[in-house]
Design an enzyme around this catalytic site. Sequence first.
Site, PDB file in Angstrom:
ATOM      1  CD  GLU A  68      11.204   0.306  27.476  1.00  0.00           C
ATOM      2  OE1 GLU A  68      10.610   0.071  26.437  1.00  0.00           O
ATOM      3  OE2 GLU A  68      11.210   1.466  27.999  1.00  0.00           O
ATOM      4  CG  ASP A  69      15.188  -1.891  24.707  1.00  0.00           C
ATOM      5  OD1 ASP A  69      14.080  -2.242  25.271  1.00  0.00           O
ATOM      6  OD2 ASP A  69      15.052  -1.015  23.850  1.00  0.00           O
ATOM      7  CG  ASP A 126      10.971   7.182  21.576  1.00  0.00           C
ATOM      8  OD1 ASP A 126      11.417   6.665  20.757  1.00  0.00           O
ATOM      9  OD2 ASP A 126      10.070   6.671  22.396  1.00  0.00           O
TER      10      ASP A 126
END
Length: 182
Positions: A68-69, A126
């Site tokens: 994602e990052d 998370d």
Amino acid sequence: MPTPNPADGMVLDALLFATEQHDGQVRRGTDLPYITHPIAVSYIVAQFKRSRHLPELVTAAILHDVLEDTETSFADLAARFTPLVASLVQELTSDAAEIARVGKLEYLKSKMTGMSSYGLVIKLADRLHNISDRPTRKMVADTLEIIAYIQKARRLTAAQQHLAERIIAACGNVEHLTATQG
């Protein structure tokens, strides 16, 4: 002297890889390096989950935000780690287009309801770390709604239920603190 466990090497490799990939990123609301978040999530997974696949779960927790990052690809993860690790990280990666279409809260409720058992453990770990780290009132409210929804919509394992209970308690602590402070 104990025989070295190859899984220990995978976890260490994930830590080094994620540190490199997240280099220069900081945790929102703090000046801490971003890598502190995936490390915390991996510790939570190790605390709550018992499995013969624990090394892969801890590895996936460390890597849970790299697709994602960062510029990391699924193929990169599958080649460097294992197909299970890559699949879990893929499963934990948010779909920005779907979030834009249905909204983040509805997206998370639907996604978490349909996740694999292993994926949900990591996602709950998370969420527990996120809710414990300077959450907004909206995040607390959304988290409580998500947890209530998945508790009704799917059967939770003992580890998932313990994580859900810890998340609810953390939300209560945040709400108590914000009520007494403001």
